[in-house]
Design a protein around this motif. Structure first.
Motif: not given
Lengths: 477, 641
Positions: B611-631
């Motif tokens: 479970v933890v691994r599941g949402w962890q990568t999920g969040y990291a993915r969300a962060y990466a998406l936010m960074m992309l939008i910022g870029t």
């Protein structure tokens, strides 16, 4: 191409690298009980590097085909980084033992990150900056995850690594664009080409991507997402080290690239960075207001401080760069001291990180409480501490260069920030203590770090003139 | 020339430092000797400086004493330097003199407090901060003092932090005054952008040369500075913190929240008189704010039952008078009233503290009464202070208030003069209402009611306070009676103060006819006596009358009793929405609260790794998406231009 292998220029980094090798050897050959000496070895390396860096002051050397310089700006930052690293090592002595971390590897990783940091602030070529950036990043990913038994630490390391790799890719892509637009990666020559040719969209995109890379490393909004998670999850000593040394290194390269290579494009980046500074300060401070975990609060606070320093970049000029150097030094001492106090108040491996854990500390540990109070007031920009003079220097630089409105928002932000910095103080002084304090003994090294931080914060607040003079000499041409 | 001037603030700082480090291990008498000795020595040095200054020729009485170069940045520099002139010299005497008396008083008042050392540390630190504020020769050093006194005030209001009201009051004071401080900070910034310096001397000289009266930038600067004064000196709309600040120990109320810190705003405006002279609009704002605050606070004081709160509203009201003075350009009169008020208000507070001391902490006037027989010195000195503030002829408050009203009248501020006159009547009434309810009338306390829990300090009825407390009362009473003679109206004799401020303020000649002066003075006297008589009639003679009146005019009574509901309005309009806004901002930027919850849930689950691994990568993915939008936004911004 003349490869002038002027080793003097990189002497500080070389000394740190040498001590890194010795620490690694020691880790192999020393019995576990003797590994404490590796910490001393690391300290000696850092001190030696600092002495050499101080000796290089004023000589303005450059070497390796003008890819590396030892100018005042770079040396000032080198000294800040070495100071931050040395204080972190002191904080780590008992910390690594209490938390049963691998002593030798820990110090070796810190030292190798320091080599990368020194490289970053003295490099004058985008490729070298990128190499240095990677050299500082990789050990930090490992350090963030260094408490292998702790899931939060592992999570922090993984997140930092994934997102850091992402940011590095942007940065490298930016280098490619700048090279495509100007045909060079040397900072000085980039400026010359940009000044002689019409505005090129390719270079602009490159600049944007470089900015994103830096923004990630120093945690500017909207590239800050990783910061609270990583700062909270990483071992406290690592957080302390990251929050100051990485900031100094990345801001050093950030300033150098934008002020030396890209001043021609200032009209394009100043307004953008001003907006980012406003967002960063405001969101950092507002989010910090609502935190109940001290490490997380300090994470948001470090985001806000990155915003203040960014104002200095927008201001440009002698006072822009000078005020950033002064502020980074003040911030390094203050923030390391604050984390030091958090470490001082932890009980073996049980850390007290929630706000109400600080209840009544003033009764049980009056000196630690007083030190932490001074440091937090300094972070809040309260006179007469270093944070006040630092902010005054930065806001003054902004006003002088015609960015008064940015200074106004900065002043408003530092007023807001007082509220959350005072919350631990209120807990320490105005709430009756819970039990468990009487067994607490503050390790001598940690006490030493606290003393250095408090003395430094007072000195930079009350008699800042000599340091201001040195920092102003660090102006980038 | 006066090279020893640095000793004035340095001595209390040394006292604070020593007590901060060692007071736990030292016996109380040494702690008090250090604290009182430090302020006493500082007072002596101040006296020396004062007389040295008086010995000089009039035009030489402005001395800059550089200590060192504080923040030199290129062309621009701020020095740590002190300014000794008649204005700061007088302030030194008030701060160290009244400070000394209150330190002595505190030895008795705080004798049983377990945090004796901490109290004196804060008190010395406050005196140091106030002296920096008064002595600084530039706006930045003044700002340093300004912030430090605020911090000390906060520490001392919440000194008894185990009382939730005290902790809340400290917070409220800090938050409210910081709103004003923001204005003050911006004012300093604007002075810097306008003049390129923060030195008083340079700023005033250039302001005089570069700007005509009414210049917008000067108006902006003065209004911003005044915003700071509104917060620090508790004027409408930021006065709300001061009544609550009474939760602090009474010597603190006397020193910080009556005699010194709250007058910092008046001092600052008087110090900046050159700028305010160039900004008629700002001066008008200052005068009107003062006049409205004066009458507004006085009406609230009419019905309050907590003796200290009556005095708190009275302080707000009297500060209003001072702002009227500096607003109409009578800077000397404003500072004169600042000084007399420091004496009689410190006296009234200390006497109230003596009552609390005697009554085992009771300060509600519904449970006092008839104390005149039990504590003569407190009774007599409070009476002297009450007469002084009520403007009884020939006492200090009479002269200083009269000068302010005459100045308002003489500068054609007739409405402000009328408000001031009405306020004078209200003042006389509320202070004598408090006097009669506390010291005369039938006792409304019984010994059994106050039976304390531990028998060691068993309360055996009211008693006079020890000499450490009554001696300062007597000295202050003497000052409250005679201090006015330095500033007598011209029709009565020589006015020492008029020439005294010469190098700092332009002489302020009203050209009032002698008959007009007599008329104004007569009006003040009549109104004051009327107030006293009414209070006597209602509380001493016809004690049932107030209750009847309260019932008959219950609407007005409730409005005043609830202080016009200002606290409730502020809470509904600012505090609650402010919190919601911050919360919303945070969640908007940072959805991490959900993360935190998920985190907790994740760990709670026994078989969590997947479970933890599941949402962890999920969040990291969300962060990466936010960074992309910022870029994308960053690149888009750069391309759009």
């Amino acid at each position: 191409m003349n490869l002038d292998l002027n080793l003097q220029v990189i002497a500080p980094a070389l000394i740190v690298a040498l001590s890194l090798l010795l620490v690694l050897l020691g880790e192999v050959f020393l019995p576990a009980s003797q590994r404490r000496w590796l910490g001393y070895l690391a300290l000696i390396g850092l001190l030696g590097a600092a002495v050499v860096a101080a000796m290089l002051w004023g000589a303005n050397l450059s070497g390796f085909g003008k890819m590396v310089v030892a100018d005042a700006f770079g040396l000032f930052l080198t000294l800040i980084i070495l100071l931050g690293a040395a204080l972190s090592v002191l904080l780590a002595f008992d910390f690594v033992r209490a938390h049963q971390l691998d002593t030798g590897e820990f110090f070796a990783l810190v030292l190798s990150a320091v080599v990368g940091m020194i490289g970053m602030v003295t490099a004058t070529d985008l490729i070298v900056i990128f190499l240095a950036l990677e050299l500082l990043s990789l050990p930090l990913y490992v350090l963030a995850a260094f408490k292998r038994a702790d899931k939060r630490s592992l999570e922090a390391g993984l997140k930092y690594f994934l997102l850091g790799a992402f940011a590095s890719a942007f940065f490298l892509y930016g280098i490619a664009f700048v090279f495509g637009g100007t045909g060079t990666t040397n900072l000085g020559r980039i400026a010359a080409v940009l000044g002689a040719s019409p505005r090129s969209d390719v270079a602009l995109v490159g600049m944007g991507l470089l900015g994103v890379g830096f923004a990630f490393k120093v945690a500017l909004v909207p590239f800050h997402w990783w910061t609270p998670d990583v700062y909270e999850g990483a071992p406290t000593v690592v957080t302390a080290f990251m929050s100051v040394a990485v900031k100094a290194a990345a801001f050093g390269a950030f300033f150098r690239v934008f002020l030396v290579a890209l001043p021609e494009l200032a009209a394009d980046w100043r307004a953008l960075l001003a907006v980012i500074a406003v967002l960063t300060m405001t969101l950092g401070n507002v989010a910090a207001l609502l935190q109940s975990n001290v490490k997380r609060m300090l994470a948001y606070s470090s985001i806000a401080h990155a915003g203040y320093i960014l104002i200095a970049l927008v201001a440009m000029g002698v006072n822009g760069a000078g005020s950033a150097l002064f502020y980074l030094l003040a911030y390094t001492l203050t923030n390391l001291g604050a984390f030091g106090a958090v470490i001082a108040l932890s009980d073996g491996t049980r850390e007290r990180l929630e706000l109400n854990d600080f209840a009544g500390v003033a009764k049980a540990q009056p000196l630690v409480a007083a030190a932490l109070t001074i440091l937090l007031l300094s972070l809040a920009g309260f006179p007469p501490f270093a944070g006040f003079t630092g902010k005054f220097f930065i806001f003054g630089a902004a006003v002088e260069s015609g960015w008064a409105w940015l200074a106004v928002i900065g002043v408003l932000n530092s007023l807001i920030s007082a509220y959350f910095y005072l919350r631990p103080v209120v807990q320490m002084y105005m709430v009756e203590p819970a039990g468990g304090w009487n067994r607490l003994r503050v390790a001598p090294f940690v006490a030493f770090v606290l003393a250095i931080a408090v003395i430094g914060v007072l000195a930079l607040g009350i008699v800042p003139a000599p340091v201001i003079a040195l920092a102003s000499g660090g102006f980038l041409k | 020339m006066i090279n020893y001037l640095w000793l004035v603030p340095a001595l209390p700082l040394a006292g604070a430092t020593i007590n901060a480090i060692f007071s736990r291990k030292l016996p109380r008498w040494i702690v008090s000797a250090i604290a009182v000795g430090a302020v006493g020595a500082s007072f002596v040095v101040s006296l020396l400086a004062f007389f040295t200054l008086q010995g000089l020729d009039e035009h030489q009485r402005v001395i800059n004493v550089p200590i060192y170069s504080w923040i030199p940045v290129g062309e621009f520099r701020v020095d740590a330097a002190f300014l000794l002139d008649p204005l700061s010299a007088l302030m030194l005497l008030v701060v160290t003199g009244v400070g000394l008396l209150i330190h002595i008083y505190s030895m008795g008042y705080m004798a049983h407090d377990e945090n004796y050392g901490r109290f004196f540390t804060y008190l010395n630190l406050f005196v140091f901060s106030m002296l920096v504020l008064v002595l600084g020769n530039n706006y930045l050093l003044m700002y340093v003092g300004w912030e430090l006194v605020g911090l000390c005030s906060y520490l001392l209001i919440s000194f008894w932090f185990f009382k939730p009201e005290a902790a809340a009051a400290g917070k409220k004071a800090f938050v409210t005054t910081r709103i004003g401080d923001f204005g003050f900070g911006l004012g300093v910034l604007l002075i810097f952008t306008t003049f390129g310096t923060l030195d008083f001397a340079h700023v005033f000289k250039e302001a005089h040369e570069l700007f005509k009266p009414g210049a917008p930038v000067i108006t902006a600067i003065t209004l911003l500075l005044f915003a700071g004064a509104v917060g620090k000196s508790a004027q409408i709309p930021l006065y709300v913190w001061l009544p609550d600040a009474m939760e602090g120990p009474t010597p603190v109320s006397a020193l910080i929240h009556a005699a010194t810190m709250v007058t910092a705003g008046v001092y600052m405006v008087a110090r900046s008189n050159v700028l305010f002279e160039l900004a008629p609009l700002s001066s008008e704002v200052v005068a009107w704010t003062g006049a409205l605050t004066a009458i507004f606070a006085a009406t609230i004081a009419l019905v309050q039952m907590d003796l200290k709160r009556v005095l708190a509203y009275s302080t707000i009201s009297q500060l209003g008078y001072m702002f009227v003075a500096v607003g109409v350009g009578a800077y000397g009169a404003g500072v004169f009233h600042l000084m007399t008020h420091a004496f009689f208000k410190a006296l009234l507070f200390l006497a109230a503290g003596s009552v609390m001391h005697a009554m085992n902490g009771v300060i509600d006037m519904r449970h006092l009464g008839g104390l005149s027989k039990k504590m003569f010195w407190t009774y007599a000195t409070f009476g002297a202070g009450a007469l002084a503030i009520a403007g009884f002829p020939l006492l200090s408050g009479f002269f200083s208030k009269d000068e302010i009203l005459a100045a308002a009248f003489g500068t054609n501020h007739l409405a402000i003069w009328a408000l001031g006159l009405i306020t004078a009547g209200l003042t006389a009434f509320y202070i004598f209402r408090a006097f009669f309810l506390t010291f005369r009338t039938t006792p409304r306390w019984e010994v059994e009611h106050h039976a304390p829990t531990d028998s060691a300090h068993a309360w055996r009825g009211p008693h006079e306070s020890p000499a450490t407390m009554t001696a300062p009362l007597v000295i202050l009473a003497g000052l409250a009676v005679i201090a006015g003679y330095v500033g007598m109206p011209k029709v009565l004799g020589a006015n020492f103060l008029e020439g005294y401020f010469e190098p700092v303020f332009k002489p302020h000649d009203l050209h009032l006819a002698a008959s007009t002066e007599w008329m104004l003075m007569g009006a003040s006297v009549i109104v004051g006596l009327l107030g006293i008589a009414t209070a006597w009639w209602m509380y001493e003679k016809q004690p049932d009358l107030p209750v009847k009146l309260g019932k008959q005019f219950s609407g007005v009574y409730n409005l005043l009793w609830h202080k016009y509901y200002v606290d409730e309005i502020y809470s509904a309009v600012f505090v609650a929405p402010g919190y919601k806004l911050a919360m919303w901002l945070w969640q908007f930027v940072d959805v991490r609260i959900i993360d935190g919850v998920a985190n907790g849930l994740g760990y709670a689950t026994a078989a969590c790794s997947r479970v933890v691994r599941g949402w962890q990568t999920g969040y990291a993915r969300a962060y990466a998406l936010m960074m992309l939008i910022g870029t994308v936004i960053v690149i888009g911004w750069l391309m759009m231009r």
